[in-house]
Design a protein around this motif. Structure first.
Motif, mmCIF file in Angstrom:
data_model
loop_
_atom_site.group_PDB
_atom_site.id
_atom_site.type_symbol
_atom_site.label_atom_id
_atom_site.label_comp_id
_atom_site.label_asym_id
_atom_site.label_seq_id
_atom_site.Cartn_x
_atom_site.Cartn_y
_atom_site.Cartn_z
ATOM 1 N N GLY A 206 0.819 -1.202 0.000
ATOM 2 C CA GLY A 206 0.000 0.000 0.000
ATOM 3 C C GLY A 206 0.853 1.252 0.000
ATOM 4 O O GLY A 206 2.060 1.218 0.258
ATOM 5 N N ASP A 207 0.221 2.374 -0.288
ATOM 6 C CA ASP A 207 0.942 3.647 -0.301
ATOM 7 C C ASP A 207 1.540 3.993 1.058
ATOM 8 O O ASP A 207 2.485 4.779 1.141
ATOM 9 N N HIS A 208 0.980 3.401 2.107
ATOM 10 C CA HIS A 208 1.501 3.662 3.450
ATOM 11 C C HIS A 208 1.934 2.365 4.139
ATOM 12 O O HIS A 208 1.941 2.269 5.364
ATOM 13 N N GLY A 209 2.310 1.374 3.345
ATOM 14 C CA GLY A 209 2.768 0.109 3.907
ATOM 15 C C GLY A 209 1.681 -0.940 3.916
ATOM 16 O O GLY A 209 0.537 -0.700 3.525
ATOM 17 N N GLY A 210 2.051 -2.133 4.384
ATOM 18 C CA GLY A 210 1.108 -3.239 4.396
ATOM 19 C C GLY A 210 0.998 -3.877 3.030
ATOM 20 O O GLY A 210 1.244 -3.232 2.001
ATOM 21 N N PHE A 339 12.470 2.266 -14.207
ATOM 22 C CA PHE A 339 11.510 2.193 -13.111
ATOM 23 C C PHE A 339 11.724 3.404 -12.207
ATOM 24 O O PHE A 339 12.785 4.034 -12.221
ATOM 25 N N ARG A 340 10.706 3.730 -11.424
ATOM 26 C CA ARG A 340 10.793 4.880 -10.529
ATOM 27 C C ARG A 340 10.889 4.397 -9.094
ATOM 28 O O ARG A 340 10.082 3.583 -8.644
ATOM 29 N N VAL A 341 11.884 4.884 -8.381
ATOM 30 C CA VAL A 341 12.063 4.529 -6.974
ATOM 31 C C VAL A 341 11.146 5.410 -6.135
ATOM 32 O O VAL A 341 11.219 6.634 -6.182
ATOM 33 N N ARG A 342 10.292 4.746 -5.349
ATOM 34 C CA ARG A 342 9.400 5.502 -4.471
ATOM 35 C C ARG A 342 9.878 5.504 -3.025
ATOM 36 O O ARG A 342 9.478 6.341 -2.229
ATOM 37 N N GLY A 343 10.704 4.532 -2.675
ATOM 38 C CA GLY A 343 11.194 4.469 -1.306
ATOM 39 C C GLY A 343 11.854 3.144 -1.027
ATOM 40 O O GLY A 343 12.289 2.444 -1.947
ATOM 41 N N PRO A 359 9.657 6.840 2.301
ATOM 42 C CA PRO A 359 9.619 7.463 0.967
ATOM 43 C C PRO A 359 11.006 7.952 0.544
ATOM 44 O O PRO A 359 11.866 8.258 1.376
ATOM 45 N N SER A 360 11.219 8.050 -0.760
ATOM 46 C CA SER A 360 12.461 8.592 -1.295
ATOM 47 C C SER A 360 12.608 10.044 -0.868
ATOM 48 O O SER A 360 11.642 10.799 -0.821
ATOM 49 N N THR A 361 13.816 10.436 -0.553
ATOM 50 C CA THR A 361 14.082 11.805 -0.111
ATOM 51 C C THR A 361 14.388 12.742 -1.275
ATOM 52 O O THR A 361 14.587 13.943 -1.064
ATOM 53 N N LYS A 362 14.411 12.227 -2.486
ATOM 54 C CA LYS A 362 14.724 13.070 -3.641
ATOM 55 C C LYS A 362 13.542 13.985 -3.961
ATOM 56 O O LYS A 362 12.380 13.570 -3.899
ATOM 57 N N THR A 363 13.849 15.219 -4.304
ATOM 58 C CA THR A 363 12.797 16.200 -4.586
ATOM 59 C C THR A 363 12.169 15.962 -5.951
ATOM 60 O O THR A 363 10.990 16.252 -6.161
ATOM 61 N N ASP A 366 12.632 9.965 -8.931
ATOM 62 C CA ASP A 366 13.863 9.165 -8.931
ATOM 63 C C ASP A 366 13.700 8.023 -9.929
ATOM 64 O O ASP A 366 13.368 6.896 -9.565
ATOM 65 N N VAL A 367 13.926 8.329 -11.190
ATOM 66 C CA VAL A 367 13.774 7.342 -12.251
ATOM 67 C C VAL A 367 15.119 6.696 -12.536
ATOM 68 O O VAL A 367 16.102 7.382 -12.811
ATOM 69 N N ARG A 368 15.163 5.375 -12.461
ATOM 70 C CA ARG A 368 16.398 4.627 -12.737
ATOM 71 C C ARG A 368 16.301 3.979 -14.111
ATOM 72 O O ARG A 368 15.253 3.467 -14.503
ATOM 73 N N ARG A 369 17.435 3.940 -14.783
ATOM 74 C CA ARG A 369 17.507 3.323 -16.112
ATOM 75 C C ARG A 369 18.660 2.337 -16.150
ATOM 76 O O ARG A 369 19.772 2.670 -15.768
ATOM 77 N N GLY A 370 18.378 1.144 -16.631
ATOM 78 C CA GLY A 370 19.433 0.147 -16.789
ATOM 79 C C GLY A 370 20.026 -0.329 -15.490
ATOM 80 O O GLY A 370 21.239 -0.541 -15.405
ATOM 81 N N GLU A 371 19.196 -0.500 -14.452
ATOM 82 C CA GLU A 371 19.689 -0.954 -13.155
ATOM 83 C C GLU A 371 18.918 -2.180 -12.680
ATOM 84 O O GLU A 371 17.813 -2.463 -13.142
ATOM 85 N N PHE A 372 19.522 -2.848 -11.714
ATOM 86 C CA PHE A 372 18.867 -3.926 -10.984
ATOM 87 C C PHE A 372 18.401 -3.330 -9.657
ATOM 88 O O PHE A 372 19.189 -2.671 -8.968
ATOM 89 N N PRO A 373 17.132 -3.506 -9.278
ATOM 90 C CA PRO A 373 16.650 -2.882 -8.040
ATOM 91 C C PRO A 373 17.424 -3.355 -6.816
ATOM 92 O O PRO A 373 17.842 -4.506 -6.728
ATOM 93 N N ALA A 374 17.602 -2.460 -5.851
ATOM 94 C CA ALA A 374 18.287 -2.790 -4.605
ATOM 95 C C ALA A 374 17.350 -3.582 -3.693
ATOM 96 O O ALA A 374 16.127 -3.537 -3.843
ATOM 97 N N PRO A 375 17.906 -4.321 -2.713
ATOM 98 C CA PRO A 375 17.063 -5.082 -1.785
ATOM 99 C C PRO A 375 16.058 -4.193 -1.068
ATOM 100 O O PRO A 375 16.398 -3.111 -0.583
ATOM 101 N N LEU A 376 14.806 -4.658 -1.029
ATOM 102 C CA LEU A 376 13.704 -4.001 -0.316
ATOM 103 C C LEU A 376 13.370 -2.614 -0.884
ATOM 104 O O LEU A 376 12.719 -1.810 -0.225
ATOM 105 N N MET A 377 13.806 -2.343 -2.096
ATOM 106 C CA MET A 377 13.465 -1.091 -2.760
ATOM 107 C C MET A 377 11.994 -1.121 -3.165
ATOM 108 O O MET A 377 11.484 -2.149 -3.629
ATOM 109 N N VAL A 378 11.309 -0.007 -3.014
ATOM 110 C CA VAL A 378 9.908 0.122 -3.404
ATOM 111 C C VAL A 378 9.863 0.918 -4.708
ATOM 112 O O VAL A 378 10.361 2.050 -4.765
#
Length: 388
Positions: A206-210, A339-343, A359-363, A366-378
């Motif tokens: 969910g947007d706030h977890g769970g 993909f876009r990193v949300r948190g 949540p991501s702290t970027k203003t 946070d769009v990533r290109r050509g990457e493998f997602p990090a552990p527990l990345m949302v």
């Protein structure tokens, strides 16, 4: 004796002396260091690493204690190093010692070091990687041995589209988990493999977890249950596995022992070319829309997220490997095109307890290109499977 005869005798005597000296050089029976799979670089969260295993087998007639492991390049530059405490986090033992001391190897016993070694473009260009082990004998003497040398496999870029739409999806994996994909070895058909070396379990939150409505006791209560699963590339369907029923509740699923051949549940495998295959596992019964030999287009719906096989809750298991087999294959790295990193979640415990993700702290987005997602990345894949 003429001059040439005397010279020949002198030469033979000097060679014999040198041989005798060489034979008297102290030799120490210790470890065999072996890298069974030559890794390809993978980019995770902006950093390039080699993700692979070093198998360490004790061939001495006494227990030996590992005290330090160092990875070096061809010029002996240190790329990564683990001391006594850190070794506990990267070592695994197939025999699961009762004392949990994975670094103390009895004669004939092997340990596996699950390594993630940072590299840069210059390291990759220069090639060679080797390993140095420091160890202690039962009498307290310390020695070192080097081995497990390999040349870095040239990068083979594999960029894939999203396996799902929208989000937020959390990438469930971590190399440190003892029973996580990264550390589970399958010895089938006479060879041991790690098919899930780069596997991710995708779970919708969910947007706030769970991750579920109510108590989450039934599959249908989970947010991601029934989500459409997408082809990550233009490909040919290599195989499908169907006919696995779904437990009515999570408790029923946990109580049921699943055989190895059914662990993947209902699945689809896509042939991506160049000997690489994408696996989608635990799909919902009767949801698979393709069959072996079909040509699929990137973004095409091929099934639905479900709760079949060896699964603790509804999710999409996705990995890429080097053979059309769920278990008898080596897991290969890949990148998601966008993909876009949300948190992120701070820990798997926070996820399990349904706590909010950070949540991501970027203003900006946070769009990533050509990457493998990090552990527990949302992350978010966008409504049509693409993010801008």
């Amino acid at each position: 004796m003429n001059a040439w005869h005397r010279s020949l005798v002198a030469l033979l005597l000097s060679l014999a002396a040198a041989g005798a000296i060489a034979q008297r050089t102290p030799q120490k029976q210790s470890f065999d260091l072996h890298v069974p799979w030559i890794p390809q670089p993978v980019q995770v969260d902006g950093k390039t690493s080699l993700v692979y295993e070093l198998r360490v087998t004790n061939y001495a007639q006494e227990p030996l204690k590992l005290t330090q492991l160092t990875v070096l390049d061809a010029q002996d530059h240190v790329l990564a190093e683990w001391g006594k405490t850190a070794l506990d986090q990267i070592l695994g033992r197939p025999d699961h010692p009762a004392d949990h001391d994975n670094a103390l190897l009895p004669p004939g016993i092997s340990a596996i070091a699950f390594l993630s070694t940072p590299i840069d473009s210059s390291t990759a260009a220069k090639g060679g990687i080797k390993h140095r082990i420091l160890y202690a004998t039962s009498s307290g003497q310390t020695f070192h041995v080097e081995g497990g040398t390999f040349a870095i496999d040239p990068p083979k870029p594999l960029q894939l589209g999203p396996p799902l739409r929208g989000g937020p999806w959390v990438a469930i994996y971590d190399a440190r988990w003892e029973r996580g994909h990264r550390r589970v070895l399958y010895a089938t058909n006479g060879t041991v493999h790690i098919p899930g070396r780069f596997a991710i379990d995708w779970i919708l939150v969910g947007d706030h977890g769970g991750y579920a409505r109510g108590d989450g006791a039934t599959p249908a209560q989970w947010f991601g249950y029934g989500a459409q699963v997408l082809a990550v590339a233009d490909a040919v369907v290599a195989s499908t596995g169907e006919g696995i029923p779904e437990a009515r509740t999570l408790a029923e699923g946990a109580a049921h022992k699943v055989s190895l051949e059914n662990a993947a549940g209902n699945y689809v495998a896509l042939a991506l070319g160049d000997g690489r295959y994408a696996f989608y596992e635990h799909l919902k019964p009767a949801s698979i829309t393709v069959k072996a030999g079909d040509h699929v287009r990137r973004g095409q719906v091929i099934g639905q997220l479900g709760f079949t096989g060896e699964s603790t809750g509804p999710h999409l298991h996705f990995h890429v490997s080097d053979a059309n087999a769920p278990l008898s294959a080596e897991g290969l790295p890949y990148a998601l095109e966008r993909f876009r990193v949300r948190g992120t979640y701070t820990s798997i415990e926070a996820f399990d307890q349904g706590k909010p993700w950070l949540p991501s702290t970027k203003t900006e987005a946070d769009v990533r290109r050509g990457e493998f997602p990090a552990p527990l990345m949302v992350v978010d894949f966008g409504g049509d499977g693409y993010v801008e």
